[in-house]
Design an enzyme around this catalytic site. Structure first.
Site, PDB file in Angstrom:
ATOM      1  N   GLY A  13      33.361  39.351  49.279  1.00 42.76           N
ATOM      2  CA  GLY A  13      34.693  39.303  48.663  1.00 42.76           C
ATOM      3  C   GLY A  13      35.482  40.539  49.047  1.00 42.76           C
ATOM      4  N   GLY A  15      38.676  41.247  47.965  1.00 42.27           N
ATOM      5  CA  GLY A  15      39.834  41.380  47.084  1.00 42.27           C
ATOM      6  C   GLY A  15      39.939  42.841  46.662  1.00 42.27           C
ATOM      7  N   ASN A  40      34.117  37.871  53.821  1.00 48.48           N
ATOM      8  CA  ASN A  40      35.230  37.269  53.085  1.00 48.48           C
ATOM      9  C   ASN A  40      35.601  35.938  53.720  1.00 48.48           C
ATOM     10  OD1 ASN A  40      37.200  37.859  50.865  1.00 48.48           O
ATOM     11  ND2 ASN A  40      38.680  37.493  52.493  1.00 48.48           N
ATOM     12  N   VAL A  84      30.855  32.310  51.157  1.00 46.32           N
ATOM     13  CA  VAL A  84      29.565  32.399  50.462  1.00 46.32           C
ATOM     14  C   VAL A  84      29.310  31.071  49.759  1.00 46.32           C
ATOM     15  CG1 VAL A  84      28.276  33.576  48.632  1.00 46.32           C
ATOM     16  CG2 VAL A  84      29.831  34.881  50.108  1.00 46.32           C
ATOM     17  N   GLU A 173      54.815  36.119  34.208  1.00 45.00           N
ATOM     18  CA  GLU A 173      55.308  36.685  35.475  1.00 45.00           C
ATOM     19  C   GLU A 173      55.826  35.581  36.400  1.00 45.00           C
ATOM     20  OE1 GLU A 173      52.356  39.470  37.119  1.00 45.00           O
ATOM     21  OE2 GLU A 173      53.536  41.014  36.127  1.00 45.00           O
ATOM     22  N   ASP A 304      36.603  40.244  38.620  1.00 48.68           N
ATOM     23  CA  ASP A 304      36.737  39.123  37.676  1.00 48.68           C
ATOM     24  C   ASP A 304      35.423  38.413  37.354  1.00 48.68           C
ATOM     25  OD1 ASP A 304      39.403  39.687  37.637  1.00 48.68           O
ATOM     26  OD2 ASP A 304      40.082  37.757  38.417  1.00 48.68           O
ATOM     27  N   ALA A 321      43.134  43.739  38.140  1.00 51.63           N
ATOM     28  CA  ALA A 321      42.969  44.436  39.414  1.00 51.63           C
ATOM     29  C   ALA A 321      42.668  45.913  39.147  1.00 51.63           C
ATOM     30  CB  ALA A 321      44.249  44.298  40.229  1.00 51.63           C
TER      31      ALA A 321
HETATM   32  P1  FAD Z   1      40.227  39.074  44.027  1.00 49.87           P
HETATM   33  O1  FAD Z   1      41.125  40.212  44.181  1.00 49.87           O
HETATM   34  O2  FAD Z   1      40.720  37.806  43.505  1.00 49.87           O
HETATM   35  O3  FAD Z   1      39.400  38.881  45.363  1.00 49.87           O
HETATM   36  C1  FAD Z   1      38.352  37.953  45.531  1.00 49.87           C
HETATM   37  C2  FAD Z   1      38.107  37.806  47.025  1.00 49.87           C
HETATM   38  O4  FAD Z   1      36.946  37.021  47.237  1.00 49.87           O
HETATM   39  C3  FAD Z   1      39.243  37.090  47.761  1.00 49.87           C
HETATM   40  O5  FAD Z   1      39.531  37.765  48.963  1.00 49.87           O
HETATM   41  C4  FAD Z   1      38.664  35.700  48.055  1.00 49.87           C
HETATM   42  O6  FAD Z   1      39.195  35.113  49.224  1.00 49.87           O
HETATM   43  C5  FAD Z   1      37.186  36.027  48.217  1.00 49.87           C
HETATM   44  N1  FAD Z   1      36.315  34.899  47.944  1.00 49.87           N
HETATM   45  C6  FAD Z   1      36.309  34.075  46.865  1.00 49.87           C
HETATM   46  N2  FAD Z   1      35.331  33.183  46.953  1.00 49.87           N
HETATM   47  C7  FAD Z   1      34.692  33.422  48.122  1.00 49.87           C
HETATM   48  C8  FAD Z   1      33.559  32.828  48.761  1.00 49.87           C
HETATM   49  N3  FAD Z   1      32.888  31.817  48.218  1.00 49.87           N
HETATM   50  N4  FAD Z   1      33.168  33.337  49.957  1.00 49.87           N
HETATM   51  C9  FAD Z   1      33.824  34.392  50.521  1.00 49.87           C
HETATM   52  N5  FAD Z   1      34.886  34.987  49.954  1.00 49.87           N
HETATM   53  C10 FAD Z   1      35.302  34.517  48.769  1.00 49.87           C
HETATM   54  N6  FAD Z   1      45.834  42.591  37.358  1.00 49.87           N
HETATM   55  C11 FAD Z   1      46.358  43.828  37.178  1.00 49.87           C
HETATM   56  O7  FAD Z   1      45.616  44.797  36.966  1.00 49.87           O
HETATM   57  N7  FAD Z   1      47.704  44.049  37.233  1.00 49.87           N
HETATM   58  C12 FAD Z   1      48.578  43.061  37.501  1.00 49.87           C
HETATM   59  O8  FAD Z   1      49.794  43.292  37.552  1.00 49.87           O
HETATM   60  C13 FAD Z   1      48.072  41.749  37.714  1.00 49.87           C
HETATM   61  N8  FAD Z   1      48.898  40.742  38.039  1.00 49.87           N
HETATM   62  C14 FAD Z   1      48.391  39.495  38.317  1.00 49.87           C
HETATM   63  C15 FAD Z   1      49.276  38.486  38.697  1.00 49.87           C
HETATM   64  C16 FAD Z   1      48.797  37.223  38.972  1.00 49.87           C
HETATM   65  C17 FAD Z   1      49.746  36.158  39.397  1.00 49.87           C
HETATM   66  C18 FAD Z   1      47.400  36.950  38.871  1.00 49.87           C
HETATM   67  C19 FAD Z   1      46.867  35.577  39.193  1.00 49.87           C
HETATM   68  C20 FAD Z   1      46.513  37.953  38.495  1.00 49.87           C
HETATM   69  C21 FAD Z   1      47.004  39.235  38.213  1.00 49.87           C
HETATM   70  N9  FAD Z   1      46.140  40.279  37.845  1.00 49.87           N
HETATM   71  C22 FAD Z   1      46.663  41.557  37.627  1.00 49.87           C
HETATM   72  C23 FAD Z   1      44.687  40.067  37.778  1.00 49.87           C
HETATM   73  C24 FAD Z   1      44.058  40.510  39.110  1.00 49.87           C
HETATM   74  O9  FAD Z   1      44.725  39.919  40.195  1.00 49.87           O
HETATM   75  C25 FAD Z   1      42.570  40.154  39.180  1.00 49.87           C
HETATM   76  O10 FAD Z   1      41.928  40.643  38.043  1.00 49.87           O
HETATM   77  C26 FAD Z   1      41.964  40.790  40.447  1.00 49.87           C
HETATM   78  O11 FAD Z   1      42.503  40.169  41.600  1.00 49.87           O
HETATM   79  C27 FAD Z   1      40.443  40.702  40.456  1.00 49.87           C
HETATM   80  O12 FAD Z   1      39.962  41.361  41.590  1.00 49.87           O
HETATM   81  P2  FAD Z   1      38.623  40.868  42.295  1.00 49.87           P
HETATM   82  O13 FAD Z   1      38.299  41.873  43.339  1.00 49.87           O
HETATM   83  O14 FAD Z   1      37.603  40.529  41.283  1.00 49.87           O
HETATM   84  O15 FAD Z   1      39.027  39.484  42.973  1.00 49.87           O
HETATM   85  P1  NAD Z   2      45.184  34.927  29.912  1.00 51.31           P
HETATM   86  O1  NAD Z   2      43.838  34.524  29.438  1.00 51.31           O
HETATM   87  O2  NAD Z   2      45.607  36.320  29.772  1.00 51.31           O
HETATM   88  O3  NAD Z   2      46.289  33.997  29.231  1.00 51.31           O
HETATM   89  C1  NAD Z   2      46.151  32.605  29.186  1.00 51.31           C
HETATM   90  C2  NAD Z   2      47.039  32.024  28.092  1.00 51.31           C
HETATM   91  O4  NAD Z   2      46.897  30.604  28.107  1.00 51.31           O
HETATM   92  C3  NAD Z   2      46.652  32.498  26.697  1.00 51.31           C
HETATM   93  O5  NAD Z   2      47.802  32.982  26.050  1.00 51.31           O
HETATM   94  C4  NAD Z   2      46.091  31.236  26.040  1.00 51.31           C
HETATM   95  O6  NAD Z   2      46.358  31.185  24.642  1.00 51.31           O
HETATM   96  C5  NAD Z   2      46.818  30.136  26.778  1.00 51.31           C
HETATM   97  N1  NAD Z   2      46.126  28.848  26.752  1.00 51.31           N
HETATM   98  C6  NAD Z   2      44.786  28.627  26.891  1.00 51.31           C
HETATM   99  N2  NAD Z   2      44.530  27.291  26.797  1.00 51.31           N
HETATM  100  C7  NAD Z   2      45.713  26.666  26.632  1.00 51.31           C
HETATM  101  C8  NAD Z   2      46.095  25.296  26.481  1.00 51.31           C
HETATM  102  N3  NAD Z   2      45.203  24.306  26.493  1.00 51.31           N
HETATM  103  N4  NAD Z   2      47.421  25.014  26.340  1.00 51.31           N
HETATM  104  C9  NAD Z   2      48.338  25.993  26.327  1.00 51.31           C
HETATM  105  N5  NAD Z   2      48.034  27.311  26.446  1.00 51.31           N
HETATM  106  C10 NAD Z   2      46.731  27.639  26.608  1.00 51.31           C
HETATM  107  O7  NAD Z   2      45.210  34.470  31.456  1.00 51.31           O
HETATM  108  P2  NAD Z   2      46.196  34.836  32.649  1.00 51.31           P
HETATM  109  O8  NAD Z   2      47.578  35.011  32.186  1.00 51.31           O
HETATM  110  O9  NAD Z   2      45.889  33.817  33.690  1.00 51.31           O
HETATM  111  O10 NAD Z   2      45.653  36.232  33.140  1.00 51.31           O
HETATM  112  C11 NAD Z   2      44.337  36.346  33.698  1.00 51.31           C
HETATM  113  C12 NAD Z   2      43.950  37.809  33.768  1.00 51.31           C
HETATM  114  O11 NAD Z   2      44.789  38.473  34.711  1.00 51.31           O
HETATM  115  C13 NAD Z   2      44.126  38.523  32.451  1.00 51.31           C
HETATM  116  O12 NAD Z   2      43.085  39.430  32.276  1.00 51.31           O
HETATM  117  C14 NAD Z   2      45.431  39.260  32.601  1.00 51.31           C
HETATM  118  O13 NAD Z   2      45.460  40.468  31.856  1.00 51.31           O
HETATM  119  C15 NAD Z   2      45.467  39.547  34.094  1.00 51.31           C
HETATM  120  N6  NAD Z   2      46.864  39.605  34.550  1.00 51.31           N
HETATM  121  C16 NAD Z   2      47.511  40.796  34.398  1.00 51.31           C
HETATM  122  C17 NAD Z   2      48.837  40.879  34.764  1.00 51.31           C
HETATM  123  C18 NAD Z   2      49.562  42.192  34.599  1.00 51.31           C
HETATM  124  O14 NAD Z   2      48.940  43.173  34.240  1.00 51.31           O
HETATM  125  N7  NAD Z   2      50.848  42.254  34.862  1.00 51.31           N
HETATM  126  C19 NAD Z   2      49.491  39.773  35.310  1.00 51.31           C
HETATM  127  C20 NAD Z   2      48.793  38.579  35.439  1.00 51.31           C
HETATM  128  C21 NAD Z   2      47.473  38.500  35.041  1.00 51.31           C
END
Ligand code: FAD
Ligand code: NAD
Length: 408
Positions: A13, A15, A40, A84, A173, A304, A321
């Protein structure tokens, strides 16, 4: 002459967690100390934290990704592009789609997957904000609905209804970006903006459960002003080809017709974790303080797919992240210690620097170093955070190439 076998470190991975581990580790260990392999699925890293922008179409998907080979030291790290399939921990082997790799030390950083809670129809009919492919597909789908609307003699207004399931940070967001994008789409496809409906369905009694109520009110009023209708305390019960079924308390379930349903209601650990027989809670492994898996001293899990308890409230830290990158730094140091035969490993402590949630490129809410921020100031902070993660992985060069500079 006796040549000692170098330990083989495999990181799966690339990420936030995996790439952070790699770039730190390549600085800490010499070529003669260890073989490092990074695996990856794609040859690029994507900024998961920017995917809501690519999904809404406010940022091109190529802006959210970069070539992994650009940030690794290729003299020390062997990059393998493969998927993987399973981890055979007893045999110390990673099974890939195109082969297998043995390891002495393994770092699992495969990220998370959408949590669907077994809700019927979500996997088939809802869109996710999960990776570059899903974001590109969602953006294209929304655009297709707008493009098709005026092509049909009998107008299907449901093409202009977009439902977002979950008002957590991802849902909010995405709504911020989407509400900025809609006026552009209406203009581009000659669609009356009054016909567009954006509905956010949240099961909890509030938007952004657990976040500061004053900031939540600010976000809700800003998004409502831009046309979002919130259905709070309302759960999505089913997703169908025509929309969703929702239920609020004791009320009869009802249907909301929508051609676009986006599921943004939480994540669970990568399915490889459970498939490989690790003991997990919703796909996340409760790791030891040194980030290793209990019972497997050669396996670290971060990001994650890992679970770390916040002792202050006795609940897991939300997967972010921020935490994944901090874990990556600690794992790199722990691996460097292990290859030097030091068994005394560092313990991980999360240093929470705050949370900023964007509401489009021009607005945000956040708590940074304990201080509340909103509006342009918060939006500026968000871009600083985004650029900082680029800097930590790829230095100033990567910031210049991919950074966000539209700060005013
Ligand atoms: P990832 O960064 O998701 O990386 C996983 C990697 O593994 C990827 O490159 C993927 O391609 C690879 N992978 C997956 N499965 C396989 C496989 N089977 N074989 C090989 N490679 C594989 N968190 C914050 O702290 N601040 C934020 O502002 C924030 N904003 C977010 C906004 C959005 C829209 C989303 C969806 C999430 C946000 N998060 C934020 C949460 C954050 O993105 C995740 O917690 C973070 O990416 C986790 O990091 P990671 O290294 O575990 O996985
Ligand atoms: P989350 O778990 O934070 O929020 C999911 C929301 O969906 C909750 O409010 C929950 O009550 C709702 N929900 C669950 N089941 C439902 C249903 N059946 N019908 C309607 N609503 C339902 O998940 P996320 O927003 O995907 O975030 C995932 C992770 O990524 C979190 O840890 C979050 O903190 C992180 N993240 C951080 C940022 C940032 O820091 N700016 C941005 C995006 C994500």
């Amino acid at each position: 002459m006796i040549t000692l076998k170098k330990p083989k470190i495999v990181i799966v991975g690339a990420g936030y967690g995996g790439l952070m581990t790699t770039v730190r580790l390549q600085k800490l260990v010499g070529v003669n100390e260890a073989d490092i392999v990074l695996i990856n699925k794609n040859d690029y890293h994507y900024e998961t934290t920017w995917l809501h922008e690519a999904s809404a179409g406010t940022l091109h998907h190529d802006r959210v990704r970069y070539d992994i080979r650009d940030v690794i030291d290729r003299s020390k790290v062997d990059f393998v592009q493969d998927t993987v399939v399973e981890i055979k921990k007893e045999e110390k082997k990673v099974i890939l789609e195109k082969g297998e790799v043995e390891y002495d030390y393994l770092v699992i950083a495969l990220g998370g997957e959408p949590e669907t809670f077994g809700i019927k129809g979500l996997k088939e009919y809802a869109f996710g904000i999960t990776n570059v492919n899903s974001s590109r597909q969602l953006r294209e789908h929304i655009e297709y609905q707008f493009a098709t609307y005026n092509m049909e003699e009998e107008k299907n207004d449901n093409r202009l209804v977009i439902v977002v399931g979950g008002a957590g940070f991802t849902g909010i967001e995405f709504l911020g970006e989407l509400t900025n994008r809609i006026p552009e789409l209406c203009h581009e496809y000659d669609v009356d903006s009054h016909k567009v409906k954006i509905i956010c369905v949240e099961a909890a009694p509030t938007v952004l459960p657990g976040f500061d109520p004053e900031l939540v009110n600010y976000a809700v009023s800003q998004l409502e002003r831009k046309g979002v209708e919130f259905l709070i305390g309302t759960a999505i019960k089913e997703c169908t080809p025509d929309g969703i079924i929702v239920a609020k308390g004791e009320e009869e379930p009802r249907e909301i017709k929508a051609e676009t349903v986006v599921w943004a209601a939480g994540v669970r650990g990568n399915s490889i974790i459970e498939k490989s027989g690790f003991e997990a809670m919703r796909g996340r492994v409760k790791v030891q303080p040194d980030l290793r898996v209990p019972g497997f001293d050669d396996v670290f899990i971060i990001g994650d797919s890992s679970l770390v308890i916040n002792e202050e409230i006795n609940r897991p830290y939300p997967p972010t992240a921020q935490i994944a990158m901090q874990q990556g730094e600690v794992v790199a140091r722990n691996l460097a210690a292990l290859v030097r035969d030091k068994q005394d490993l560092e313990t991980f402590t999360f240093d929470n620097k705050g949370t900023v949630c964007s509401l489009g490129h021009d607005d945000a809410i956040g708590v940074v170093f304990g201080k509340k921020v909103t509006g342009a100031k918060a939006s500026f902070m968000k871009k600083v955070v985004d650029n900082r993660s680029l800097y930590m992985i790829g230095g100033a060069g990567l910031v210049l190439k991919k950074g966000k500079f539209n700060v005013f």
